[in-house]
Design a protein around this motif. Sequence first.
Motif, PDB file in Angstrom:
ATOM      1  N   SER A  48     -29.165 -21.834 -19.824  1.00 51.06           N
ATOM      2  CA  SER A  48     -27.726 -22.064 -19.662  1.00 51.06           C
ATOM      3  C   SER A  48     -26.975 -20.784 -20.039  1.00 51.06           C
ATOM      4  O   SER A  48     -27.555 -19.845 -20.595  1.00 51.06           O
ATOM      5  N   LEU A  49     -25.696 -20.746 -19.752  1.00 51.58           N
ATOM      6  CA  LEU A  49     -24.899 -19.567 -20.082  1.00 51.58           C
ATOM      7  C   LEU A  49     -24.914 -19.292 -21.583  1.00 51.58           C
ATOM      8  O   LEU A  49     -25.045 -18.142 -22.019  1.00 51.58           O
ATOM      9  N   SER A  50     -24.815 -20.348 -22.386  1.00 48.69           N
ATOM     10  CA  SER A  50     -24.812 -20.159 -23.835  1.00 48.69           C
ATOM     11  C   SER A  50     -26.182 -19.716 -24.336  1.00 48.69           C
ATOM     12  O   SER A  50     -26.293 -18.879 -25.235  1.00 48.69           O
ATOM     13  N   GLU A  51     -27.261 -20.274 -23.760  1.00 46.17           N
ATOM     14  CA  GLU A  51     -28.615 -19.870 -24.155  1.00 46.17           C
ATOM     15  C   GLU A  51     -28.882 -18.415 -23.784  1.00 46.17           C
ATOM     16  O   GLU A  51     -29.480 -17.663 -24.559  1.00 46.17           O
ATOM     17  N   LYS A  52     -28.414 -18.007 -22.594  1.00 45.56           N
ATOM     18  CA  LYS A  52     -28.601 -16.614 -22.168  1.00 45.56           C
ATOM     19  C   LYS A  52     -27.794 -15.672 -23.057  1.00 45.56           C
ATOM     20  O   LYS A  52     -28.262 -14.583 -23.438  1.00 45.56           O
ATOM     21  N   ALA A  53     -26.587 -16.073 -23.426  1.00 45.36           N
ATOM     22  CA  ALA A  53     -25.762 -15.242 -24.304  1.00 45.36           C
ATOM     23  C   ALA A  53     -26.416 -15.098 -25.678  1.00 45.36           C
ATOM     24  O   ALA A  53     -26.402 -14.006 -26.282  1.00 45.36           O
ATOM     25  N   GLN A  54     -27.006 -16.186 -26.173  1.00 48.51           N
ATOM     26  CA  GLN A  54     -27.712 -16.135 -27.456  1.00 48.51           C
ATOM     27  C   GLN A  54     -28.902 -15.195 -27.373  1.00 48.51           C
ATOM     28  O   GLN A  54     -29.138 -14.381 -28.270  1.00 48.51           O
ATOM     29  N   PHE A  55     -29.667 -15.283 -26.286  1.00 40.35           N
ATOM     30  CA  PHE A  55     -30.816 -14.390 -26.111  1.00 40.35           C
ATOM     31  C   PHE A  55     -30.366 -12.933 -26.054  1.00 40.35           C
ATOM     32  O   PHE A  55     -30.966 -12.064 -26.709  1.00 40.35           O
ATOM     33  N   ASP A  56     -29.333 -12.653 -25.300  1.00 36.03           N
ATOM     34  CA  ASP A  56     -28.851 -11.273 -25.179  1.00 36.03           C
ATOM     35  C   ASP A  56     -28.429 -10.724 -26.529  1.00 36.03           C
ATOM     36  O   ASP A  56     -28.710  -9.558 -26.865  1.00 36.03           O
ATOM     37  N   SER A  57     -27.767 -11.541 -27.325  1.00 31.69           N
ATOM     38  CA  SER A  57     -27.336 -11.116 -28.661  1.00 31.69           C
ATOM     39  C   SER A  57     -28.537 -10.855 -29.560  1.00 31.69           C
ATOM     40  O   SER A  57     -28.620  -9.821 -30.237  1.00 31.69           O
ATOM     41  N   ASP A  58     -29.491 -11.791 -29.571  1.00 28.99           N
ATOM     42  CA  ASP A  58     -30.692 -11.634 -30.395  1.00 28.99           C
ATOM     43  C   ASP A  58     -31.479 -10.392 -29.978  1.00 28.99           C
ATOM     44  O   ASP A  58     -31.929  -9.610 -30.828  1.00 28.99           O
ATOM     45  N   PHE A  59     -31.645 -10.236 -28.690  1.00 27.64           N
ATOM     46  CA  PHE A  59     -32.456  -9.129 -28.170  1.00 27.64           C
ATOM     47  C   PHE A  59     -31.810  -7.787 -28.488  1.00 27.64           C
ATOM     48  O   PHE A  59     -32.490  -6.830 -28.881  1.00 27.64           O
ATOM     49  N   ALA A  60     -30.493  -7.713 -28.369  1.00 35.19           N
ATOM     50  CA  ALA A  60     -29.783  -6.468 -28.683  1.00 35.19           C
ATOM     51  C   ALA A  60     -29.933  -6.115 -30.153  1.00 35.19           C
ATOM     52  O   ALA A  60     -30.102  -4.936 -30.513  1.00 35.19           O
TER      53      ALA A  60
END
Length: 284
Positions: A48-60
């Motif tokens: 989902s958009l929120s899950e992808k945003a969480q992944f992007d934040s964690d990965f960064a």
Amino acid sequence: MTIAEILHQAKAELSARELDLNIAEIIIETRLGLTRSELWMSTSQELSLSEKAQFDSDFARYINGEPVQYILEVAPFYGRDFYVTPSVLIPRPETEELVYAAEKVIENNPNHVHRVLDVCTGSGIIPITLKAIFPSLDVSGSDISTEALEVAEENKKRLQTNVRLIHSDLVDFFQEKGEKFDLILANPPYIADHERAEMSDYVLDHEPDLALFAPNNGLAIYEQLIMNLPGLVDNIFWIGMEIGYTQGESVKKLFEKSFPQAEIIIQQDINGKDRIVICRKGLI
């Protein structure tokens, strides 16, 4: 984007930076509450958009040098997941060897080991693990850091283990109360300050100095602690301490001075390096 597409992109960046290629999988499976096999059966699933945003934040955050255990606030130890924050060390595999040694002693001496103490307990991984394995034991952990003890209390609650956690400068509290123990463990700060130059920024920038470094070439905590241990044990006991790989003989001599009648053993880790000093009498 599907999980497969996200993992493909992430691995390309991790490979280019020569970083751990498993990190993207670890982030996704932890955030989604999946096992590794469940993750691989879900690779066609879109986040989902929120899950992808969480992944992007964690990965960064990981790419910028932050340990993934602090990002996800979880670290595995001895088959269990523990809550961790920058107030405590990230559990190391070497410490599992100390717990394993203690586990074997407890198994071999069920009628003699009832009271267990872990000094410099940090996130509580050692006492909580032993209490989970041996629920009937009376297990305590102590630390000078109130922030670390807050993490340990959370782990105690999450893992439903009735461990007593005490704020104390090493064993001061127990000395004042006249308490005694059958088995004592410690993984104290043991890195010498001059070793900073050899350490990675990954550790230095994120893990707490209080839990890493000690004066006098890393031996200061051992000196203070071992000197005060004879009054905390009866005639039959087992004491195990994790050490830096160059400190075996020095810590052994400290034990020999405080416990002249005991057997002192330097035990090597899986990599063949001195890692644990054991002081024992009557328990094997």
